[in-house]
Design an enzyme around this catalytic site. Structure first.
Site, PDB file in Angstrom:
ATOM      1  N   ASN A  19      -0.368  -8.738  39.750  1.00 33.99           N
ATOM      2  CA  ASN A  19      -0.558  -9.647  38.828  1.00 33.99           C
ATOM      3  C   ASN A  19      -0.395 -11.139  39.626  1.00 33.99           C
ATOM      4  O   ASN A  19       0.688 -11.553  39.951  1.00 33.99           O
ATOM      5  CB  ASN A  19       0.576  -9.729  37.436  1.00 33.99           C
ATOM      6  CG  ASN A  19       0.726 -11.111  36.789  1.00 33.99           C
ATOM      7  OD1 ASN A  19      -0.128 -11.692  36.493  1.00 33.99           O
ATOM      8  ND2 ASN A  19       1.479 -10.882  35.993  1.00 33.99           N
ATOM      9  N   LYS A  36      -0.513 -14.385  38.651  1.00 34.59           N
ATOM     10  CA  LYS A  36      -0.009 -15.298  37.827  1.00 34.59           C
ATOM     11  C   LYS A  36      -0.709 -16.602  37.983  1.00 34.59           C
ATOM     12  O   LYS A  36      -1.869 -16.743  38.146  1.00 34.59           O
ATOM     13  CB  LYS A  36       1.475 -15.434  38.083  1.00 34.59           C
ATOM     14  CG  LYS A  36       2.180 -14.199  37.886  1.00 34.59           C
ATOM     15  CD  LYS A  36       3.815 -14.223  37.836  1.00 34.59           C
ATOM     16  CE  LYS A  36       4.472 -12.833  37.597  1.00 34.59           C
ATOM     17  NZ  LYS A  36       5.734 -12.811  37.610  1.00 34.59           N
ATOM     18  N   HIS A  72       3.288  -9.867  28.755  1.00 33.81           N
ATOM     19  CA  HIS A  72       4.028 -10.174  29.474  1.00 33.81           C
ATOM     20  C   HIS A  72       5.429 -10.939  29.325  1.00 33.81           C
ATOM     21  O   HIS A  72       5.169 -11.801  28.328  1.00 33.81           O
ATOM     22  CB  HIS A  72       3.379 -10.851  30.760  1.00 33.81           C
ATOM     23  CG  HIS A  72       4.188 -10.759  32.021  1.00 33.81           C
ATOM     24  ND1 HIS A  72       4.916 -11.764  32.379  1.00 33.81           N
ATOM     25  CD2 HIS A  72       3.773  -9.999  33.143  1.00 33.81           C
ATOM     26  CE1 HIS A  72       5.520 -11.769  33.521  1.00 33.81           C
ATOM     27  NE2 HIS A  72       5.079 -10.512  34.185  1.00 33.81           N
ATOM     28  N   GLU A 132       8.919  -3.714  32.369  1.00 35.30           N
ATOM     29  CA  GLU A 132       9.546  -4.619  33.233  1.00 35.30           C
ATOM     30  C   GLU A 132      10.640  -5.350  32.809  1.00 35.30           C
ATOM     31  O   GLU A 132      10.485  -5.909  31.541  1.00 35.30           O
ATOM     32  CB  GLU A 132       8.499  -5.981  33.134  1.00 35.30           C
ATOM     33  CG  GLU A 132       7.670  -6.140  31.757  1.00 35.30           C
ATOM     34  CD  GLU A 132       7.245  -7.606  31.904  1.00 35.30           C
ATOM     35  OE1 GLU A 132       6.506  -8.295  33.100  1.00 35.30           O
ATOM     36  OE2 GLU A 132       7.146  -8.437  30.841  1.00 35.30           O
ATOM     37  N   GLY A 141      10.897 -11.770  39.310  1.00 37.84           N
ATOM     38  CA  GLY A 141      10.831 -12.950  39.906  1.00 37.84           C
ATOM     39  C   GLY A 141      12.309 -13.244  40.416  1.00 37.84           C
ATOM     40  O   GLY A 141      12.660 -14.398  41.064  1.00 37.84           O
ATOM     41  N   SER A 174      10.323  -6.777  40.184  1.00 40.78           N
ATOM     42  CA  SER A 174      10.478  -7.072  41.494  1.00 40.78           C
ATOM     43  C   SER A 174      10.313  -5.911  42.540  1.00 40.78           C
ATOM     44  O   SER A 174      11.053  -5.466  43.339  1.00 40.78           O
ATOM     45  CB  SER A 174      12.056  -7.679  41.919  1.00 40.78           C
ATOM     46  OG  SER A 174      12.065  -8.946  41.168  1.00 40.78           O
ATOM     47  N   GLY A 229       4.003  -8.607  41.026  1.00 39.42           N
ATOM     48  CA  GLY A 229       3.966 -10.147  41.035  1.00 39.42           C
ATOM     49  C   GLY A 229       3.813 -10.804  42.516  1.00 39.42           C
ATOM     50  O   GLY A 229       2.758 -10.686  42.903  1.00 39.42           O
TER      51      GLY A 229
END
EC number: 5.3.1.1
Length: 255
Positions: free
Chosen positions: A9, A11, A95, A167, A173, A212, A233
């Site tokens: 992803n 982003k 998400h 998630e 993050g 993560s 991510g």
């Protein structure tokens, strides 16, 4: 036997140069990888560019969101038909960043899930609890609620060929990650919860981990029996780091 899926992803990151360079490097890094499905979700305006850069490889395309409408006066939105037309297959919905910043509800996300299924696309349904919910012992309650919104409106059959990404919001993050044992416990709960409605579909549904994931923790996560890959991510923006995660999934599921 479930085939693992590792999806990147991206982003809100990218440029024409970055897309061409990253996909070219991914192609090199992933040469010979066959035991793990790989998909990337660039920003919408770069999906076609990424598709051309990935042509002839095993890298599949996805998107980070979709509107529940197929056409009409909905300024700024992108429909499932458009994503299908441009070549995106794996579509991320729900998400935590969409739920938080855009106030997307479980009900709205379930409607997006239905639209994607109707168009023959693969929903990647993100579910998971916040830090406060985790500390209050509500992880299973939250995950069940988010899954039930689809189950109650579309039935267990809707999860056939779909993907769920667990998630934990507190791990996205932040550099924090659930331990492999913690993640496995939630993944098993998710599978068992769907099994109450349909055991066969529960057994084949892909459940990714999305908190993560990086090169250092991937192998241990993928060694868990109910973790079928990852929604990645930050590490998906670096070809070498992403490739380590893909290869770890391939190795773990072949073991």
């Amino acid at each position: 036997m479930r085939h693992p899926l590792v999806m990147g992803n991206w982003k809100l990151n990218g440029s024409r140069h970055m897309v061409n360079e990253l996909v070219a490097n991914l192609r090199k890094e992933l040469t010979g990888v066959a035991g793990c499905d790989v998909a990337i979700a660039p920003p919408e305006m770069y999906i076609d560019l990424a598709k051309r850069a990935a042509a002839g490889s095993h890298i599949m395309l996805g998107a980070q969101n979709v509107d529940l409408n197929l056409s009409g006066a909905f300024t700024g939105e992108t429909s499932a038909e458009m994503l299908k037309d441009i070549g995106a297959q794996y579509i991320i919905i729900g998400h935590s960043e969409r739920r938080t910043y855009h106030k997307e509800s479980d009900e709205l996300i379930a409607k997006k899930f239905a639209v994607l299924k109707e168009q023959g696309l693969t929903p990647v349904l993100c579910i998971g609890e916040t830090e406060a919910e985790n500390e209050a012992g509500k992880t299973e309650e939250v995950c069940a609620r988010q899954i039930d919104t689809v189950l109650k409106t579309q039935g267990a059959a809707a999860f056939e060929g779909a993907v769920i990404a667990y998630e934990p919001v507190w791990a996205i993050g932040t550099g924090k990650s659930a331990t492999p044992a913690q993640a496995q416990a939630v993944h098993k709960f998710i599978r068992d919860h769907i099994a109450k409605a349909d055991a066969k579909i529960a057994e084949q549904v892909i459940i990714q981990y999305g908190g993560s994931v990086n090169a250092s923790n991937a192998a241990e996560l993928f060694a868990q029996p109910d973790i079928d890959g990852a929604l990645v991510g930050g590490a998906s923006l670096k070809a070498d780091a992403f490739a380590v995660i893909v290869k770890a999934a391939e190795a773990a599921k072949q073991a």
